[in-house]
Write a protein that holds these residues in place. Structure first.
Motif, PDB file in Angstrom:
ATOM      1  N   ARG A 198      48.227  29.896  21.539  1.00 23.87           N
ATOM      2  CA  ARG A 198      47.413  31.052  21.206  1.00 23.87           C
ATOM      3  C   ARG A 198      46.834  30.881  19.808  1.00 23.87           C
ATOM      4  O   ARG A 198      47.564  30.601  18.860  1.00 23.87           O
ATOM      5  CB  ARG A 198      48.244  32.319  21.276  1.00 23.87           C
ATOM      6  CG  ARG A 198      47.420  33.571  21.222  1.00 23.87           C
ATOM      7  CD  ARG A 198      48.222  34.830  21.406  1.00 23.87           C
ATOM      8  NE  ARG A 198      49.340  34.629  22.308  1.00 23.87           N
ATOM      9  CZ  ARG A 198      50.365  35.454  22.390  1.00 23.87           C
ATOM     10  NH1 ARG A 198      50.422  36.510  21.637  1.00 23.87           N
ATOM     11  NH2 ARG A 198      51.353  35.224  23.220  1.00 23.87           N
ATOM     12  N   ALA A 199      45.522  31.040  19.692  1.00 26.11           N
ATOM     13  CA  ALA A 199      44.844  30.939  18.403  1.00 26.11           C
ATOM     14  C   ALA A 199      43.775  32.016  18.323  1.00 26.11           C
ATOM     15  O   ALA A 199      43.242  32.460  19.340  1.00 26.11           O
ATOM     16  CB  ALA A 199      44.219  29.567  18.229  1.00 26.11           C
ATOM     17  N   VAL A 200      43.474  32.433  17.100  1.00 26.12           N
ATOM     18  CA  VAL A 200      42.417  33.414  16.857  1.00 26.12           C
ATOM     19  C   VAL A 200      41.536  32.899  15.728  1.00 26.12           C
ATOM     20  O   VAL A 200      41.959  32.063  14.923  1.00 26.12           O
ATOM     21  CB  VAL A 200      42.977  34.804  16.495  1.00 26.12           C
ATOM     22  CG1 VAL A 200      43.736  35.408  17.657  1.00 26.12           C
ATOM     23  CG2 VAL A 200      43.849  34.747  15.268  1.00 26.12           C
TER      24      VAL A 200
ATOM     25  N   GLN B 224      37.690  35.267   9.971  1.00 24.38           N
ATOM     26  CA  GLN B 224      36.709  34.930   8.937  1.00 24.38           C
ATOM     27  C   GLN B 224      36.235  33.485   9.062  1.00 24.38           C
ATOM     28  O   GLN B 224      36.176  32.737   8.089  1.00 24.38           O
ATOM     29  CB  GLN B 224      37.262  35.205   7.541  1.00 24.38           C
ATOM     30  CG  GLN B 224      37.554  36.661   7.297  1.00 24.38           C
ATOM     31  CD  GLN B 224      38.130  36.922   5.922  1.00 24.38           C
ATOM     32  OE1 GLN B 224      38.487  36.002   5.200  1.00 24.38           O
ATOM     33  NE2 GLN B 224      38.205  38.188   5.571  1.00 24.38           N
ATOM     34  N   GLY B 225      35.953  33.085  10.297  1.00 21.40           N
ATOM     35  CA  GLY B 225      35.438  31.752  10.550  1.00 21.40           C
ATOM     36  C   GLY B 225      36.473  30.650  10.583  1.00 21.40           C
ATOM     37  O   GLY B 225      36.145  29.497  10.818  1.00 21.40           O
ATOM     38  N   GLU B 226      37.734  30.962  10.352  1.00 18.80           N
ATOM     39  CA  GLU B 226      38.801  29.956  10.373  1.00 18.80           C
ATOM     40  C   GLU B 226      39.679  30.159  11.605  1.00 18.80           C
ATOM     41  O   GLU B 226      40.020  31.285  11.957  1.00 18.80           O
ATOM     42  CB  GLU B 226      39.656  30.055   9.106  1.00 18.80           C
ATOM     43  CG  GLU B 226      38.891  29.765   7.859  1.00 18.80           C
ATOM     44  CD  GLU B 226      39.656  28.860   6.926  1.00 18.80           C
ATOM     45  OE1 GLU B 226      40.693  28.328   7.333  1.00 18.80           O
ATOM     46  OE2 GLU B 226      39.180  28.708   5.809  1.00 18.80           O
ATOM     47  N   ASN B 227      40.037  29.060  12.231  1.00 19.71           N
ATOM     48  CA  ASN B 227      40.901  29.095  13.409  1.00 19.71           C
ATOM     49  C   ASN B 227      42.353  29.152  12.944  1.00 19.71           C
ATOM     50  O   ASN B 227      42.821  28.258  12.242  1.00 19.71           O
ATOM     51  CB  ASN B 227      40.650  27.862  14.284  1.00 19.71           C
ATOM     52  CG  ASN B 227      41.185  28.041  15.673  1.00 19.71           C
ATOM     53  OD1 ASN B 227      41.279  29.153  16.163  1.00 19.71           O
ATOM     54  ND2 ASN B 227      41.520  26.950  16.316  1.00 19.71           N
ATOM     55  N   VAL B 228      43.067  30.211  13.327  1.00 19.54           N
ATOM     56  CA  VAL B 228      44.472  30.390  12.952  1.00 19.54           C
ATOM     57  C   VAL B 228      45.330  30.297  14.211  1.00 19.54           C
ATOM     58  O   VAL B 228      45.116  31.040  15.166  1.00 19.54           O
ATOM     59  CB  VAL B 228      44.694  31.757  12.259  1.00 19.54           C
ATOM     60  CG1 VAL B 228      46.162  31.957  11.917  1.00 19.54           C
ATOM     61  CG2 VAL B 228      43.818  31.880  11.032  1.00 19.54           C
TER      62      VAL B 228
ATOM     63  N   ASN C  32      50.529  30.637  17.974  1.00 15.11           N
ATOM     64  CA  ASN C  32      51.617  30.002  18.712  1.00 15.11           C
ATOM     65  C   ASN C  32      51.140  28.606  19.113  1.00 15.11           C
ATOM     66  O   ASN C  32      50.168  28.479  19.840  1.00 15.11           O
ATOM     67  CB  ASN C  32      51.970  30.825  19.949  1.00 15.11           C
ATOM     68  CG  ASN C  32      53.216  30.326  20.643  1.00 15.11           C
ATOM     69  OD1 ASN C  32      53.681  29.218  20.408  1.00 15.11           O
ATOM     70  ND2 ASN C  32      53.748  31.131  21.542  1.00 15.11           N
ATOM     71  N   PRO C  33      51.822  27.557  18.649  1.00 15.72           N
ATOM     72  CA  PRO C  33      51.356  26.203  18.933  1.00 15.72           C
ATOM     73  C   PRO C  33      51.563  25.762  20.386  1.00 15.72           C
ATOM     74  O   PRO C  33      51.097  24.697  20.787  1.00 15.72           O
ATOM     75  CB  PRO C  33      52.183  25.336  17.986  1.00 15.72           C
ATOM     76  CG  PRO C  33      53.419  26.125  17.743  1.00 15.72           C
ATOM     77  CD  PRO C  33      52.999  27.563  17.798  1.00 15.72           C
ATOM     78  N   GLY C  34      52.246  26.547  21.191  1.00 12.80           N
ATOM     79  CA  GLY C  34      52.494  26.171  22.581  1.00 12.80           C
ATOM     80  C   GLY C  34      53.629  25.160  22.679  1.00 12.80           C
ATOM     81  O   GLY C  34      54.409  24.968  21.751  1.00 12.80           O
TER      82      GLY C  34
END
Length: 97
Positions: free
Chosen positions: A59-61, A64-68, A71-73
């Motif tokens: 899971r990533a969101v 402000q233009g940055e991928n956070v 959860n790395p899976g």
């Protein structure tokens, strides 16, 4: 009265033998497709029999233009807790341990 006890004993034994629900530990062999080796039996289980809950999905969101990454899976070598359902017809990965 003995007949009732005998029937009750048979029903209890039958339900236990059905092994409807169980938990255990497994090691992830491959993340895509999901493949895991059950620790107790050394059985290898693959998708679609093995399914992931949201607790262990990647899971990533974008903030402000940055991928956070939230959860790395899962990756190969991870230990997981699974829930066995339907007499081993499905293995649901609940959490990474």
């Amino acid at each position: 009265m003995e007949l009732i006890q005998t029937i009750k004993s048979i029903v209890i034994d039958t339900v236990r033998a059905m092994d409807l629900l169980d938990t255990g530990y497994a090691t992830v062999v491959s993340a895509s497709p999901l493949t895991m080796k059950i620790q107790a039996t050394q059985l290898t289980v693959k998708e679609p029999v093995a399914v992931l809950t949201d607790n262990v999905r990647y899971r990533a969101v974008t903030i402000q233009g940055e991928n956070v990454v939230l959860n790395p899976g899962l990756k190969a070598g991870d230990k997981v807790l699974y829930l066995k359902a339907n007499s081993g017809q499905n293995y649901i990965v609940m959490a990474k341990v």
